[in-house]
Scaffold this motif. Structure first.
Motif, PDB file in Angstrom:
ATOM      1  N   TRP A 115       0.401  -1.055   0.073  1.00 46.47           N
ATOM      2  CA  TRP A 115      -0.167   0.396  -0.429  1.00 46.47           C
ATOM      3  C   TRP A 115       0.836   1.576   0.306  1.00 46.47           C
ATOM      4  CZ3 TRP A 115       1.121   3.175   4.319  1.00 46.47           C
ATOM      5  CH2 TRP A 115       2.303   2.273   5.430  1.00 46.47           C
ATOM      6  N   ASN A 116       2.107   1.206   0.124  1.00 53.37           N
ATOM      7  CA  ASN A 116       2.411   2.287   0.546  1.00 53.37           C
ATOM      8  C   ASN A 116       3.218   3.356  -0.762  1.00 53.37           C
ATOM      9  OD1 ASN A 116       4.515  -0.026   0.263  1.00 53.37           O
ATOM     10  ND2 ASN A 116       6.606   1.003   0.545  1.00 53.37           N
ATOM     11  N   TYR A 117       3.664   2.549  -1.577  1.00 56.15           N
ATOM     12  CA  TYR A 117       3.655   2.724  -3.308  1.00 56.15           C
ATOM     13  C   TYR A 117       3.027   1.762  -3.797  1.00 56.15           C
ATOM     14  CZ  TYR A 117       7.642   6.118  -1.554  1.00 56.15           C
ATOM     15  OH  TYR A 117       8.552   6.470  -0.474  1.00 56.15           O
ATOM     16  N   PRO A 118       1.768   2.401  -3.578  1.00 59.42           N
ATOM     17  CA  PRO A 118       0.595   1.310  -4.275  1.00 59.42           C
ATOM     18  C   PRO A 118       0.712   1.089  -5.772  1.00 59.42           C
ATOM     19  CG  PRO A 118      -0.733   3.390  -3.665  1.00 59.42           C
ATOM     20  CD  PRO A 118       0.857   3.184  -2.746  1.00 59.42           C
ATOM     21  N   PHE A 119       0.897   2.224  -6.212  1.00 59.31           N
ATOM     22  CA  PHE A 119       1.173   2.633  -8.163  1.00 59.31           C
ATOM     23  C   PHE A 119       2.012   2.171  -8.498  1.00 59.31           C
ATOM     24  CE2 PHE A 119       1.188   4.425 -11.752  1.00 59.31           C
ATOM     25  CZ  PHE A 119       0.002   3.543 -13.011  1.00 59.31           C
ATOM     26  N   GLN A 120       2.952   2.078  -8.154  1.00 60.99           N
ATOM     27  CA  GLN A 120       4.650   2.147  -8.660  1.00 60.99           C
ATOM     28  C   GLN A 120       5.425   0.482  -8.226  1.00 60.99           C
ATOM     29  OE1 GLN A 120       8.988   1.499  -6.763  1.00 60.99           O
ATOM     30  NE2 GLN A 120       8.499   3.536  -6.305  1.00 60.99           N
ATOM     31  N   LEU A 121       4.681   0.344  -7.402  1.00 60.58           N
ATOM     32  CA  LEU A 121       4.738  -0.901  -6.957  1.00 60.58           C
ATOM     33  C   LEU A 121       4.037  -2.397  -7.175  1.00 60.58           C
ATOM     34  CD1 LEU A 121       6.377  -0.799  -3.089  1.00 60.58           C
ATOM     35  CD2 LEU A 121       8.075  -0.865  -4.786  1.00 60.58           C
ATOM     36  N   THR A 122       2.739  -1.634  -8.109  1.00 61.11           N
ATOM     37  CA  THR A 122       2.541  -3.097  -8.500  1.00 61.11           C
ATOM     38  C   THR A 122       2.424  -2.660  -9.918  1.00 61.11           C
ATOM     39  OG1 THR A 122       0.044  -2.602  -7.094  1.00 61.11           O
ATOM     40  CG2 THR A 122      -0.667  -3.536  -9.644  1.00 61.11           C
ATOM     41  N   MET A 123       2.460  -1.877 -10.264  1.00 61.70           N
ATOM     42  CA  MET A 123       3.134  -1.429 -12.113  1.00 61.70           C
ATOM     43  C   MET A 123       4.756  -2.468 -12.242  1.00 61.70           C
ATOM     44  SD  MET A 123       0.026  -0.541 -13.379  1.00 61.70           S
ATOM     45  CE  MET A 123      -1.661  -0.258 -13.503  1.00 61.70           C
ATOM     46  N   GLY A 124       5.356  -1.792 -11.438  1.00 61.00           N
ATOM     47  CA  GLY A 124       6.857  -2.303 -12.521  1.00 61.00           C
ATOM     48  C   GLY A 124       6.822  -3.881 -12.175  1.00 61.00           C
ATOM     49  N   PRO A 125       6.761  -4.787 -11.378  1.00 59.57           N
ATOM     50  CA  PRO A 125       6.330  -6.039 -11.263  1.00 59.57           C
ATOM     51  C   PRO A 125       5.694  -6.398 -12.630  1.00 59.57           C
ATOM     52  CG  PRO A 125       6.534  -5.625  -8.995  1.00 59.57           C
ATOM     53  CD  PRO A 125       6.190  -4.556  -9.857  1.00 59.57           C
ATOM     54  N   LEU A 126       4.579  -6.009 -12.712  1.00 57.06           N
ATOM     55  CA  LEU A 126       4.113  -6.537 -13.789  1.00 57.06           C
ATOM     56  C   LEU A 126       4.574  -6.412 -15.506  1.00 57.06           C
ATOM     57  CD1 LEU A 126       0.960  -6.746 -15.307  1.00 57.06           C
ATOM     58  CD2 LEU A 126       0.152  -4.833 -15.462  1.00 57.06           C
ATOM     59  N   ILE A 127       5.331  -4.977 -15.109  1.00 54.88           N
ATOM     60  CA  ILE A 127       5.642  -4.384 -16.328  1.00 54.88           C
ATOM     61  C   ILE A 127       7.071  -5.579 -16.617  1.00 54.88           C
ATOM     62  CG2 ILE A 127       7.682  -2.401 -17.632  1.00 54.88           C
ATOM     63  CD1 ILE A 127       6.026  -0.480 -15.967  1.00 54.88           C
ATOM     64  N   SER A 128       7.735  -6.210 -15.982  1.00 52.56           N
ATOM     65  CA  SER A 128       8.627  -7.354 -15.990  1.00 52.56           C
ATOM     66  C   SER A 128       8.469  -8.617 -16.069  1.00 52.56           C
ATOM     67  CB  SER A 128       9.282  -7.148 -14.883  1.00 52.56           C
ATOM     68  OG  SER A 128      10.535  -6.339 -14.330  1.00 52.56           O
ATOM     69  N   ALA A 129       6.825  -8.824 -15.850  1.00 53.68           N
ATOM     70  CA  ALA A 129       6.871 -10.019 -15.762  1.00 53.68           C
ATOM     71  C   ALA A 129       6.012 -10.216 -17.491  1.00 53.68           C
ATOM     72  CB  ALA A 129       4.881  -9.818 -14.820  1.00 53.68           C
ATOM     73  N   LEU A 130       5.125  -8.711 -17.831  1.00 50.95           N
ATOM     74  CA  LEU A 130       4.602  -8.854 -19.086  1.00 50.95           C
ATOM     75  C   LEU A 130       6.486  -9.313 -20.036  1.00 50.95           C
ATOM     76  CD1 LEU A 130       1.858  -6.217 -18.925  1.00 50.95           C
ATOM     77  CD2 LEU A 130       1.694  -8.739 -19.391  1.00 50.95           C
ATOM     78  N   ALA A 131       7.307  -7.818 -20.330  1.00 53.52           N
ATOM     79  CA  ALA A 131       8.017  -7.960 -20.772  1.00 53.52           C
ATOM     80  C   ALA A 131       8.893  -9.003 -20.911  1.00 53.52           C
ATOM     81  CB  ALA A 131       9.455  -7.078 -20.093  1.00 53.52           C
ATOM     82  N   ALA A 132       8.778 -10.333 -20.020  1.00 53.75           N
ATOM     83  CA  ALA A 132       9.089 -11.287 -19.937  1.00 53.75           C
ATOM     84  C   ALA A 132       8.075 -12.855 -20.662  1.00 53.75           C
ATOM     85  CB  ALA A 132       9.334 -12.311 -19.034  1.00 53.75           C
TER      86      ALA A 132
END
Length: 465
Positions: A115-132
């Motif tokens: 919850w502390n950086y709820p946007f960045q720390l959701t989207m960041g791993p998603l970007i990596s997962a989609l890129a992979a």
């Protein structure tokens, strides 16, 4: 809901089996769609972050939204290079072979975000997962509900659930998801919950990336500019009201410098977040996420004071959603504030006499997510870096190392396992697969049985070794 999540999980598995691994071009298209969907709802994201954490638009832009734009652009720019098979050399045992390392998507992945950086720390791993090249199920935090809702809207607008699905809800949803046999789990949160995630993953032998936290120390050498150091520490401590996993957690400083540092720290904090009237500038200082978390910070302070600590300085402005910056001195090491990650604007100060004493203080505790060293001596800096283990480190500044997408970000032992961001995030969601291509001139038949007449060959091999 349990059956629905299981159906979506199985649908993602089945869809990938039917369509195969997405091409680089398809993955880039996914990332572009994601960026477009965010851009279309950017003002709603800023509004959600303000409602959840009272983040100003500037802080939200720099630490959350624009950070994600940069990560998307970085992945798009480098993805072809990342996915290209890597050549490796042959050895004596496999002469004449071709050897490659290729990157396969791990499969169906789970991202549990904080919850502390709820946007960045959701989207960041998603970007990596989609890129992979993976399919992804996401569980954002129920504490930052407004941001979670806009994340759901962003993802639902451009992705079919067979590729990306966002599951809203409380802890029961997380428990249900963790019972499923994901190929990889990416969790960001506390060490205590990280242990639960790792136990759940072990049941299915799922690989994990754990971004946890811990008590990140600031070690100040005697030869530094204390005013500049105090400003940097104050900024790092006040960012998101201290609700940052790599926030400076406690300070190690020479006793002779302690009082002067406190004066400079107080002046920096006052300049950063207080109006001339003495009131907190709520446009520059976020709130504590819930009354429960606010109460915990007060309990940490009370416990330390009960055990003999003193409040060296405390700003004004405590309220139902704000905790004023607080500096603690003479803090007993068995107090909760020195045993738990603080996750708020409380700064305990520990004094030391020799550098070795300060190093041992950190060594005797669980390895932190970040280590901050302030020194003008390269010898001192190198000595500390060599002898103190941490997930990452920053010399003569705080927090900024996380902004470099060319660097891995992650913890070690208690502070986490695995890395994220850029190429390292791509690798976290990829399996590095080794492939050997044997030539028609291979020599492997030389080692076939029977072995009774291999004495001369063995002597020859021994000489070559």
């Amino acid at each position: 809901m349990q059956q629905q999540l299981k159906t979506i999980f199985e649908g993602q598995k089945a869809q990938r089996q039917q369509t195969g691994v997405p091409s680089v071009q398809e993955r880039i298209a996914y990332l572009k769609k994601l960026k477009y969907s965010i851009q279309q709802r950017e003002s709603a994201v800023f509004n959600a972050l303000a409602l959840d954490l009272r983040k100003s638009e500037f802080e939200a832009a720099v630490t959350e939204v624009y950070f994600i734009y940069s990560e998307i652009d970085f992945a798009i720019r480098h993805l072809r290079h990342w996915t290209r098979p890597k050549r490796t050399k042959s050895t004596l045992s496999n002469l004449f072979t071709k050897n490659r390392i290729t990157y396969q998507p791990k499969g169906t992945c789970l991202v549990i975000a904080p919850w502390n950086y709820p946007f960045q720390l959701t989207m960041g791993p998603l970007i990596s997962a989609l890129a992979a090249g993976n399919t992804v199920m996401i569980k954002p935090s129920e504490y930052s509900i407004h941001t979670s809702n806009i994340i759901f809207e962003i993802l639902s607008a451009v992705f079919d659930p067979s590729l990306v699905y966002c599951a809203l809800g409380d802890q029961e949803i997380s428990t249900t998801l963790l019972a499923l046999p994901f190929d990889h789990i990416f969790f960001t949160g506390s060490t205590q919950v990280g242990q639960i995630v790792m136990q759940a993953a072990a049941k299915h032998l799922s690989s994990v990336t754990l971004e946890l936290g811990g008590k990140s120390p600031v070690l100040i050498d005697r030869d530094t500019d204390l005013q500049k150091v105090a400003e940097k520490v104050a900024w790092g401590k006040l960012l998101n009201a201290g609700q940052t996993c790599i926030a400076p957690d406690y300070l190690l400083i020479q006793q002779s410098q302690e009082e002067q540092f406190i004066q400079f720290f107080q002046a920096a904090v006052t300049r950063f977040i207080y109006k001339p009237s003495g009131a907190i500038d709520t446009d520059s200082y976020p709130k504590i996420i819930t009354p429960k978390h606010l109460s915990r910070l007060q309990q940490l302070t009370d416990d330390a004071c009960t055990r003999g600590a003193c409040i060296a300085w405390k700003g004004t402005g405590d309220s139902k959603d704000t905790f004023a910056p607080t500096v603690l001195q003479n803090v007993p090491l068995d107090s909760r504030v020195m045993q738990e990650e603080i996750f708020g604007p409380i700064l305990p100060i520990i004094t030391y006499n020799t550098l070795e004493e300060a190093i041992k203080f950190v060594q005797d505790r669980p390895k932190p997510l970040a280590l901050y060293i302030f020194s003008n001596s390269t010898k001192t800096t190198d000595h500390v870096l060599k002898n103190v283990s941490s997930g990452g480190a920053c010399v003569n500044d705080v927090i900024l190392h996380v902004s470099n997408l060319h660097l891995p970000f992650g913890g070690v032992n208690h502070s986490g396992t695995g890395s994220s961001h850029g190429y390292f995030g791509f690798k976290a969601f990829s399996h590095e697969r080794s492939i050997m291509y044997q030539s028609k001139f291979g020599l492997s038949q030389l080692i076939y049985p029977p072995y009774t007449d291999k004495g001369r060959l063995l002597k020859w091999l021994k000489r070559l070794m």
